[in-house]
Design an enzyme around this catalytic site. Structure first.
Site, PDB file in Angstrom:
ATOM      1  N   ASP A  16      39.226  37.694 -59.045  1.00  0.00           N
ATOM      2  CA  ASP A  16      40.224  36.615 -59.057  1.00  0.00           C
ATOM      3  C   ASP A  16      40.598  36.268 -57.615  1.00  0.00           C
ATOM      4  O   ASP A  16      40.743  35.104 -57.248  1.00  0.00           O
ATOM      5  CB  ASP A  16      41.493  37.016 -59.832  1.00  0.00           C
ATOM      6  CG  ASP A  16      41.460  36.564 -61.289  1.00  0.00           C
ATOM      7  OD1 ASP A  16      40.356  36.530 -61.874  1.00  0.00           O
ATOM      8  OD2 ASP A  16      42.532  36.243 -61.843  1.00  0.00           O
ATOM      9  N   ASP A  60      42.009  48.707 -51.462  1.00  0.00           N
ATOM     10  CA  ASP A  60      43.105  47.977 -50.808  1.00  0.00           C
ATOM     11  C   ASP A  60      42.593  47.291 -49.542  1.00  0.00           C
ATOM     12  O   ASP A  60      42.864  46.113 -49.280  1.00  0.00           O
ATOM     13  CB  ASP A  60      44.319  48.883 -50.527  1.00  0.00           C
ATOM     14  CG  ASP A  60      43.955  50.216 -49.863  1.00  0.00           C
ATOM     15  OD1 ASP A  60      42.747  50.541 -49.790  1.00  0.00           O
ATOM     16  OD2 ASP A  60      44.873  50.914 -49.407  1.00  0.00           O
ATOM     17  N   ASP A 108      37.842  43.292 -61.677  1.00  0.00           N
ATOM     18  CA  ASP A 108      38.645  42.230 -62.296  1.00  0.00           C
ATOM     19  C   ASP A 108      39.565  41.608 -61.254  1.00  0.00           C
ATOM     20  O   ASP A 108      39.631  40.384 -61.094  1.00  0.00           O
ATOM     21  CB  ASP A 108      39.463  42.827 -63.447  1.00  0.00           C
ATOM     22  CG  ASP A 108      40.345  41.794 -64.127  1.00  0.00           C
ATOM     23  OD1 ASP A 108      39.834  40.687 -64.408  1.00  0.00           O
ATOM     24  OD2 ASP A 108      41.534  42.075 -64.369  1.00  0.00           O
ATOM     25  N   LYS A 124      38.703  53.976 -54.723  1.00  0.00           N
ATOM     26  CA  LYS A 124      39.968  54.451 -54.170  1.00  0.00           C
ATOM     27  C   LYS A 124      39.837  55.966 -54.082  1.00  0.00           C
ATOM     28  O   LYS A 124      40.588  56.727 -54.706  1.00  0.00           O
ATOM     29  CB  LYS A 124      41.125  53.987 -55.072  1.00  0.00           C
ATOM     30  CG  LYS A 124      42.515  54.286 -54.551  1.00  0.00           C
ATOM     31  CD  LYS A 124      42.938  53.403 -53.382  1.00  0.00           C
ATOM     32  CE  LYS A 124      44.288  53.880 -52.844  1.00  0.00           C
ATOM     33  NZ  LYS A 124      44.701  53.135 -51.630  1.00  0.00           N
ATOM     34  N   TYR A 152      40.026  50.402 -68.655  1.00  0.00           N
ATOM     35  CA  TYR A 152      40.044  49.436 -69.749  1.00  0.00           C
ATOM     36  C   TYR A 152      39.761  50.101 -71.096  1.00  0.00           C
ATOM     37  O   TYR A 152      40.226  49.655 -72.129  1.00  0.00           O
ATOM     38  CB  TYR A 152      38.966  48.355 -69.533  1.00  0.00           C
ATOM     39  CG  TYR A 152      39.419  47.173 -68.732  1.00  0.00           C
ATOM     40  CD1 TYR A 152      39.867  47.321 -67.432  1.00  0.00           C
ATOM     41  CD2 TYR A 152      39.375  45.889 -69.282  1.00  0.00           C
ATOM     42  CE1 TYR A 152      40.253  46.222 -66.690  1.00  0.00           C
ATOM     43  CE2 TYR A 152      39.764  44.782 -68.547  1.00  0.00           C
ATOM     44  CZ  TYR A 152      40.204  44.959 -67.253  1.00  0.00           C
ATOM     45  OH  TYR A 152      40.588  43.861 -66.533  1.00  0.00           O
TER      46      TYR A 152
HETATM   47  C1  IPM Z   1      38.123  38.713 -67.106  1.00  0.00           C
HETATM   48  C2  IPM Z   1      39.428  38.677 -67.853  1.00  0.00           C
HETATM   49  C3  IPM Z   1      39.403  39.755 -68.934  1.00  0.00           C
HETATM   50  C4  IPM Z   1      39.255  41.096 -68.245  1.00  0.00           C
HETATM   51  C5  IPM Z   1      40.621  39.754 -69.874  1.00  0.00           C
HETATM   52  C6  IPM Z   1      40.831  38.437 -70.548  1.00  0.00           C
HETATM   53  C7  IPM Z   1      40.555  40.878 -70.885  1.00  0.00           C
HETATM   54  O1  IPM Z   1      40.491  38.827 -66.986  1.00  0.00           O
HETATM   55  O2  IPM Z   1      37.061  38.562 -67.742  1.00  0.00           O
HETATM   56  O3  IPM Z   1      38.146  38.870 -65.892  1.00  0.00           O
HETATM   57  O4  IPM Z   1      40.239  41.664 -67.766  1.00  0.00           O
HETATM   58  O5  IPM Z   1      38.121  41.580 -68.188  1.00  0.00           O
HETATM   59 MG    MG Z   2      39.964  38.765 -64.938  1.00  0.00          MG
END
Ligand code: IPM
Ligand code: MG
Length: 351
Positions: free
Chosen positions: A247, A219, A243, A186, A141
């Site tokens: 999700d 993975d 990240d 990884k 990042y």
């Molecule tokens: C999160 C989001 C952010 C990230 C984005 C919006 C930059 O996806 O907080 O998980 O990737 O950190």
């Molecule tokens: Mg995110």
């Protein structure tokens, strides 16, 4: 107690969910005799529109002086032109970095009443209680980005210190929980991951011999998280893997709209935000799920203000709301649903 909280609503549904969380914090203040001063500032797309910058200096200064920061979400189609020089997301990354918030705590606890909202079989979800600790201010990042007409690169780098401090945060949490830490990398491909694995193993053996450490490749972890989520306690990983995995993990809880987060550094101050984004498709409709931001406010009370009882009161109220079937459309799966405001009201009444 008197505390200053900077509120950064941001874009899309950000303003709707932060209004909800602030009203819950206000009722907690009233109920428990605290005084919270809220300062609202701009970040993300709205800040670009007003000042040209995704993180205006005034916002950063206010955040630095506050006891805690509560954030909604940033981004949206209006600012998504790939050739744009400034992007809303830069504001979020910049504030995390400027405040030194290297550890992002993302708890995943499917609620018994919301199990049907998850695409995963309910029997796999019973008693799942995972804490993902995502490294937040390093890795790909923040490495150098390059672009020519026919090639592009993003540098991923980690220092020992960056790994050590986030591993300590994760191991400390593991110690307070079930004593099991999984480090995700990884290492079969990436040099940064080989360093990650080496440093993690050393920190745990030297400083946390009571914590059981296991390494997983990312993975495989992505698969295991859905195959046997109950087996995991604390997971620590680098920025981008965290990240992506969170999700994915949100589907265990049934909706991205249920997952809160706390971003912490060395001190007491922190930044609290739902893990979901700005959801431009539903912005302004009054149907966004406020629970993730309300639960982020609970984490704010616990981690930055030391208010354990107040935090627990909010979490209990959200639990009871879910139990009573107070679902926004993301949870209702086509069944009866309520508005953001009604869900917030329901939490408020239960505090
Ligand atoms: C999160 C989001 C952010 C990230 C984005 C919006 C930059 O996806 O907080 O998980 O990737 O950190
Ligand atoms: Mg995110």
């Amino acid at each position: 107690m008197h505390a200053t909280i900077v509120v950064l609503p941001g874009d899309g549904i950000g303003p709707e969910v932060t209004v909800a969380a602030v009203s819950i914090l206000q009722s907690v203040a009233q109920r428990y005799g605290h005084q919270f001063d809220f300062h609202e500032c701009d970040i993300g797309g709205i800040a670009i529109d007003k000042t040209g910058e995704p993180l205006p200096v005034a916002t950063l200064n206010a955040a630095k002086q506050a006891d805690a920061v509560l954030l909604g979400a940033v981004g949206g189609p209006k600012w998504s032109d790939p050739s744009a020089k400034v992007r809303p997301e830069q504001g979020l990354l910049a504030i995390r970095r400027a405040l030194g918030l290297f550890a992002n705590l993302r708890p995943v606890r499917p609620h018994p009443a919301a199990l049907d909202a998850s695409p995963i079989k309910s029997e796999l979800l019973q008693d799942v209680d995972i804490m993902v600790v995502r490294e937040l201010t390093g890795g790909i990042y923040f490495g150098e980005k390059k672009r020519t007409t026919d090639s592009a690169s993003d540098l991923c780098s980690y220092s020992q210190l960056e790994i050590e401090r986030v591993v300590r945060t994760a191991a400390t949490l593991a110690r307070q929980r079930r004593g099991h830490l999984v480090s995700v990398d990884k290492a079969n491909v990436l040099e940064t991951s080989r360093l990650w694995r080496e440093v993690t193993a050393r920190v745990i053996s030297e400083e946390f011999p009571d914590v059981k450490l296991e390494h997983q490749l990312v993975d495989s972890m992505a698969m295991l998280l859905l195959a046997r989520p109950r087996d995991y306690d604390v997971i620590v990983t680098e920025n981008m893997f965290g990240d992506i995995l969170t999700d994915e993990a949100s589907m265990l809880a049934g909706s991205l709209g249920l997952l809160p987060s706390a971003s912490l550094g060395e001190g007491q101050a922190g930044l609290y935000e739902p893990i979901h984004g700005s959801a431009p498709d539903i912005a302004g409709k009054g149907i966004a799920n406020p629970y993730a931001t309300i639960l982020s406010a609970a984490m704010l009370l616990r981690h930055s203000l030391g208010m354990d009882d107040e935090a627990a009161a909010i979490e209990r109220a959200v639990d009871e709301s879910l139990k009573a079937g107070v679902f926004t459309p993301d949870l209702a799966r086509g069944g009866t649903s309520v508005s953001t405001e009604a869900a917030t009201q329901s939490v408020m009444e239960r505090i």
